[in-house]
Motif scaffolding. Structure first.
Motif, PDB file in Angstrom:
ATOM      1  N   GLU A 263      -5.294   8.873   2.550  1.00 21.00           N
ATOM      2  CA  GLU A 263      -4.573   9.794   1.668  1.00 21.00           C
ATOM      3  C   GLU A 263      -4.855   9.484   0.203  1.00 21.00           C
ATOM      4  N   ALA A 264      -4.877   8.206  -0.145  1.00 21.43           N
ATOM      5  CA  ALA A 264      -5.136   7.815  -1.531  1.00 21.43           C
ATOM      6  C   ALA A 264      -6.539   8.238  -1.967  1.00 21.43           C
ATOM      7  N   LYS A 265      -7.525   8.023  -1.110  1.00 27.26           N
ATOM      8  CA  LYS A 265      -8.904   8.388  -1.454  1.00 27.26           C
ATOM      9  C   LYS A 265      -9.053   9.897  -1.622  1.00 27.26           C
ATOM     10  N   VAL A 266      -8.434  10.648  -0.722  1.00 26.13           N
ATOM     11  CA  VAL A 266      -8.533  12.110  -0.805  1.00 26.13           C
ATOM     12  C   VAL A 266      -7.875  12.613  -2.084  1.00 26.13           C
ATOM     13  N   LYS A 267      -6.693  12.110  -2.395  1.00 30.80           N
ATOM     14  CA  LYS A 267      -5.978  12.607  -3.573  1.00 30.80           C
ATOM     15  C   LYS A 267      -6.695  12.232  -4.869  1.00 30.80           C
ATOM     16  N   GLU A 268      -7.255  11.034  -4.917  1.00 33.84           N
ATOM     17  CA  GLU A 268      -8.007  10.662  -6.118  1.00 33.84           C
ATOM     18  C   GLU A 268      -9.222  11.576  -6.289  1.00 33.84           C
ATOM     19  N   ALA A 269      -9.865  11.928  -5.168  1.00 35.01           N
ATOM     20  CA  ALA A 269     -11.025  12.821  -5.238  1.00 35.01           C
ATOM     21  C   ALA A 269     -10.615  14.226  -5.661  1.00 35.01           C
ATOM     22  N   VAL A 270      -9.464  14.693  -5.181  1.00 30.26           N
ATOM     23  CA  VAL A 270      -9.007  16.043  -5.537  1.00 30.26           C
ATOM     24  C   VAL A 270      -8.597  16.101  -7.005  1.00 30.26           C
ATOM     25  N   ILE A 271      -8.074  15.003  -7.545  1.00 31.61           N
ATOM     26  CA  ILE A 271      -7.765  14.960  -8.980  1.00 31.61           C
ATOM     27  C   ILE A 271      -9.025  15.240  -9.790  1.00 31.61           C
ATOM     28  N   LYS A 272     -10.126  14.598  -9.413  1.00 32.96           N
ATOM     29  CA  LYS A 272     -11.389  14.806 -10.135  1.00 32.96           C
ATOM     30  C   LYS A 272     -11.910  16.224  -9.935  1.00 32.96           C
ATOM     31  N   LEU A 273     -11.678  16.770  -8.742  1.00 30.92           N
ATOM     32  CA  LEU A 273     -12.084  18.151  -8.490  1.00 30.92           C
ATOM     33  C   LEU A 273     -11.274  19.111  -9.350  1.00 30.92           C
TER      34      LEU A 273
ATOM     35  N   LEU B  86       4.006  10.061  -7.437  1.00 28.69           N
ATOM     36  CA  LEU B  86       5.011  10.319  -8.466  1.00 28.69           C
ATOM     37  C   LEU B  86       4.352  10.664  -9.805  1.00 28.69           C
ATOM     38  N   GLU B  87       3.275   9.974 -10.149  1.00 28.97           N
ATOM     39  CA  GLU B  87       2.568  10.285 -11.394  1.00 28.97           C
ATOM     40  C   GLU B  87       1.962  11.688 -11.341  1.00 28.97           C
ATOM     41  N   LEU B  88       1.437  12.059 -10.176  1.00 33.02           N
ATOM     42  CA  LEU B  88       0.923  13.426 -10.016  1.00 33.02           C
ATOM     43  C   LEU B  88       2.031  14.449 -10.226  1.00 33.02           C
ATOM     44  N   LEU B  89       3.191  14.177  -9.637  1.00 32.89           N
ATOM     45  CA  LEU B  89       4.320  15.100  -9.759  1.00 32.89           C
ATOM     46  C   LEU B  89       4.768  15.218 -11.211  1.00 32.89           C
ATOM     47  N   ARG B  90       4.825  14.110 -11.911  1.00 28.98           N
ATOM     48  CA  ARG B  90       5.227  14.138 -13.323  1.00 28.98           C
ATOM     49  C   ARG B  90       4.235  14.942 -14.164  1.00 28.98           C
ATOM     50  N   SER B  91       2.957  14.857 -13.817  1.00 27.12           N
ATOM     51  CA  SER B  91       1.940  15.567 -14.603  1.00 27.12           C
ATOM     52  C   SER B  91       2.062  17.082 -14.481  1.00 27.12           C
ATOM     53  N   LYS B  92       2.792  17.560 -13.466  1.00 25.26           N
ATOM     54  CA  LYS B  92       2.917  19.003 -13.233  1.00 25.26           C
ATOM     55  C   LYS B  92       4.173  19.606 -13.857  1.00 25.26           C
TER      56      LYS B  92
ATOM     57  N   LEU C   8      -2.530  11.283 -14.945  1.00 23.89           N
ATOM     58  CA  LEU C   8      -3.538  11.419 -13.893  1.00 23.89           C
ATOM     59  C   LEU C   8      -4.372  10.142 -13.769  1.00 23.89           C
ATOM     60  N   LYS C   9      -4.636   9.509 -14.905  1.00 25.40           N
ATOM     61  CA  LYS C   9      -5.354   8.232 -14.867  1.00 25.40           C
ATOM     62  C   LYS C   9      -4.520   7.177 -14.140  1.00 25.40           C
ATOM     63  N   ASN C  10      -3.213   7.155 -14.438  1.00 31.11           N
ATOM     64  CA  ASN C  10      -2.318   6.212 -13.749  1.00 31.11           C
ATOM     65  C   ASN C  10      -2.300   6.468 -12.248  1.00 31.11           C
ATOM     66  N   ALA C  11      -2.275   7.754 -11.879  1.00 31.69           N
ATOM     67  CA  ALA C  11      -2.271   8.090 -10.452  1.00 31.69           C
ATOM     68  C   ALA C  11      -3.514   7.520  -9.774  1.00 31.69           C
ATOM     69  N   GLY C  12      -4.668   7.665 -10.442  1.00 36.47           N
ATOM     70  CA  GLY C  12      -5.901   7.112  -9.889  1.00 36.47           C
ATOM     71  C   GLY C  12      -5.844   5.601  -9.744  1.00 36.47           C
ATOM     72  N   VAL C  13      -5.242   4.940 -10.733  1.00 39.25           N
ATOM     73  CA  VAL C  13      -5.098   3.480 -10.665  1.00 39.25           C
ATOM     74  C   VAL C  13      -4.253   3.085  -9.458  1.00 39.25           C
TER      75      VAL C  13
ATOM     76  N   PRO D  52       0.812  -1.223   0.000  1.00 40.20           N
ATOM     77  CA  PRO D  52       0.000   0.000   0.000  1.00 40.20           C
ATOM     78  C   PRO D  52       0.842   1.270   0.000  1.00 40.20           C
ATOM     79  N   GLY D  53       1.913   1.285   0.787  1.00 38.59           N
ATOM     80  CA  GLY D  53       2.780   2.462   0.822  1.00 38.59           C
ATOM     81  C   GLY D  53       3.480   2.707  -0.500  1.00 38.59           C
ATOM     82  N   ILE D  54       3.866   1.629  -1.182  1.00 40.35           N
ATOM     83  CA  ILE D  54       4.549   1.785  -2.471  1.00 40.35           C
ATOM     84  C   ILE D  54       3.567   2.264  -3.537  1.00 40.35           C
ATOM     85  N   TYR D  55       2.356   1.718  -3.537  1.00 38.01           N
ATOM     86  CA  TYR D  55       1.348   2.198  -4.493  1.00 38.01           C
ATOM     87  C   TYR D  55       1.046   3.683  -4.267  1.00 38.01           C
ATOM     88  N   LEU D  56       1.006   4.096  -3.017  1.00 38.78           N
ATOM     89  CA  LEU D  56       0.773   5.509  -2.721  1.00 38.78           C
ATOM     90  C   LEU D  56       1.902   6.368  -3.290  1.00 38.78           C
ATOM     91  N   ALA D  57       3.137   5.912  -3.110  1.00 34.92           N
ATOM     92  CA  ALA D  57       4.282   6.650  -3.651  1.00 34.92           C
ATOM     93  C   ALA D  57       4.232   6.712  -5.175  1.00 34.92           C
TER      94      ALA D  57
END
Length: 579
Positions: A520-530, A467-473, A487-492, A458-463
């Motif tokens: 943290e994963a749920k919040v970040k996935e929701a903020v991506i959609k926001l 990382l995908e979010l960071l790359r998208s910026k 962003l789709k990968n980050a959600g996955v 779980p910790g590695i998937y979160l990282a």
């Protein structure tokens, strides 16, 4: 057929437990409570915590009656620290208890133990660990007001980091004392062993030789063998003298069973020392490094680390593979490999932290920093291959070249090191930043996922999602074109956190930490959609699902500080949550 009358019910009233009277009995009550806590530790953390609190109270009761009872004082200190390391909610503790106050209480309890018994390596090691945890707390101390929209002021940050640095330095000093004691104990053990080896080498039987200073055993001619001589008064210790007084006049004999100090004990202390030194270096930031560090300080800590590595860690770890060594220490082959990897990775992490601190102090360039990180993760020769034998061919496989890409922990650390470097590179060279993230950080985490145990995934998937979010910026064409995919990968990956968190192999203690990953994963996935669609429903659903508003705020604020979400989203969420 008429029913037979029931016999009168037996008297099932529980007997009132006898109140403890002696020091042994007081300790037995506390130890039983502590052992109950240990039994629940892997299944129900809160229940374990309640037993530990009761055990602490029982040890304190013992100390009221027997102030000089060292066992009670030592166990109380150890349990106070144990409570700080359990993932217990804030509601478990009294309202006036804070994480900082609990760590300070544990540190003070260990200091008292150390004052009473100066040369105990166990006390010194525990004391050093407690101070190190205090340093970690200050390094990551949250702001007092979680809804404060302003960033931490520079003065406040420096004050916090200096507190952390002081705690780490105190930890290192205590651990250094521990190492000195362990070396002396180990030398004494060796000398005793050699003296035993020298006894009776001529094969003679001297057990029954006359000796003016003999043991004065009485021989039992009737039943054979020997009888122990009557106990002498000066060879026993009364409970009054050893435990602070007793009214019952009974005599208690106390025996301390001390585990011999081994090379493995010394190695563990040295590894902890190097970890503390690495933690000190990680306190450096681009804005505070020149305030809390100097060039001379960096040279001093580097010299100390070199001594720790080259005099203790590498020589001891480099001999663990020898059959005589690991047999004597009782290690299995897999345990030897783990220790070798741990020693090598401790060196690597120190070198990467040193490279970062040097850059922040203006002592190197980005190119040198990158080269030093690369060199730190290169395969490392822990011990040389055996010389070729002229008599017979060598069949044993040489394993002295440690390849860090075979360790999931090393791969995660490698990804973190290059991500940090990439973040600093980003304003000056976004293309290079993208390249490091895409060709080193991301593949490292991908490989780590395949090697890591279930509870670490779980910790590695979160990282990976972060990382995908960071790359998208990153402001380059490749990132712009691939933003939707990233962003789709980050959600996955964030959904992967939730899926992998359901593994039955995850225990209660790890489960609490993993629940935080899931939030943290749920919040970040929701903020991506926001951020993408302006859709508030996913974030509202996360809150309705049990993630507290404070937790949401903390996660979003941290993500904004990391640069993966924009300030506009942050302000919009702040406004919404106030409403």
């Amino acid at each position: 057929m008429p029913k037979r009358p029931h016999p009168p019910p037996p008297n099932r009233r529980k007997k009132t437990p006898k109140a403890p009277e002696t020091a042994d009995e007081y300790l037995a009550v506390a130890v039983e409570l502590e052992e109950s806590g240990e039994r629940w530790r892997s299944g129900d953390v809160a229940k374990a915590g309640r037993f530990f609190v009761q055990a602490i109270t029982a040890y304190e009761t013992t100390l009221v009656r027997y102030p000089n009872n060292f066992d009670a004082r030592y166990n109380r200190a150890r349990l106070l620290y144990t409570l700080t390391q359990l993932p217990l909610p804030a509601t478990f503790f009294p309202t006036n208890s804070t994480p900082e106050s609990r760590l300070l209480a544990a540190a003070e309890a260990h200091r008292e133990c150390n004052d009473l018994e100066k040369n105990s390596s166990d006390i010194l090691f525990n004391y050093g660990q407690t101070l190190s945890s205090l340093g970690e707390f200050y390094a990551n101390k949250p702001q007092d007001e979680i809804h404060d929209e302003e960033d931490e002021s520079p003065a406040r940050e420096v004050e916090r980091l200096l507190q952390s640095k002081q705690a780490f330095e105190s930890s290192w000093e205590v651990l250094q004392q521990c190492l000195v004691v362990q070396e002396a104990d180990y030398k004494s053990t060796l000398e005793q062993s050699q003296s035993f080896d020298g006894i009776d080498r001529d094969g003679g039987d001297h057990m029954n030789d006359d000796d003016d200073n003999g043991d004065n055993y009485d021989y039992d001619n009737e039943n054979g063998g020997v009888r122990l001589p009557p106990e002498r008064r000066d060879s026993t210790t009364s409970s009054q003298s050893s435990n602070g007084g007793s009214n019952n006049g009974t005599t208690a004999q106390w025996a301390s069973i001390l585990e011999p100090t081994t090379k493995l004990s010394i190695l563990d202390t040295a590894l902890t020392m190097l970890e503390v030194q690495t933690s000190i270096l990680t306190l450096s930031t681009p804005t505070t490094a020149t305030t809390i560090f100097t060039k001379e300080y960096l040279e001093q800590i580097t010299a100390h680390a070199d001594t720790t590595l080259n005099s203790y860690i590498l020589p001891i770890a480099g001999k663990l593979h020898e059959e005589e060594e690991f047999t004597q220490l009782g290690l299995e082959g897999s345990e030897v490999l783990e220790k070798e990897m741990e020693a090598t990775l401790s060196r690597t992490n120190f070198l990467t932290a040193l490279a970062e601190a040097k850059y922040y102090l203006g002592l190197s360039t980005l190119e040198i920093w990158e080269e030093e990180v690369k060199s730190a993760f290169d395969p490392f020769t822990l011990y040389p291959p055996p010389p070729p034998s002229t008599n017979q061919p060598t069949t044993a496989e040489y394993k002295g070249l440690i390849d860090l890409t075979t360790s999931w922990m090393a791969l995660c650390d490698r990804s973190t090191a290059y991500t940090t470097l990439s973040t600093i590179l980003l304003p000056q060279n976004p293309s290079k930043s993208w390249k490091l993230l895409s060709t080193i950080s991301s593949p490292s985490l991908s490989s780590a996922t395949k090697l890591a145990p279930e509870k670490e995934k779980p910790g590695i998937y979160l990282a990976r999602g972060n990382l995908e979010l960071l790359r998208s910026k990153i402001p380059i064409e490749a990132a712009e074109k691939g933003k939707d995919v990233l962003l789709k990968n980050a959600g996955v990956y964030y959904r992967g956190v939730v899926a992998s968190a359901g593994s039955s192999l995850i225990g209660a203690v790890d489960g609490v930490k993993i629940r935080e990953f899931v939030e943290e994963a749920k919040v970040k996935e929701a903020v991506i959609k926001l951020e993408q669609d302006g859709d508030w429903e996913p974030l509202k659903g996360v809150i309705r699902g049990g993630v507290g508003r404070d937790a949401v705020w903390k996660i979003v604020k941290g993500a904004v500080e990391d640069g993966v979400f924009g300030r506009d989203v942050f302000m919009a969420i702040a406004e919404k949550m106030r409403g």
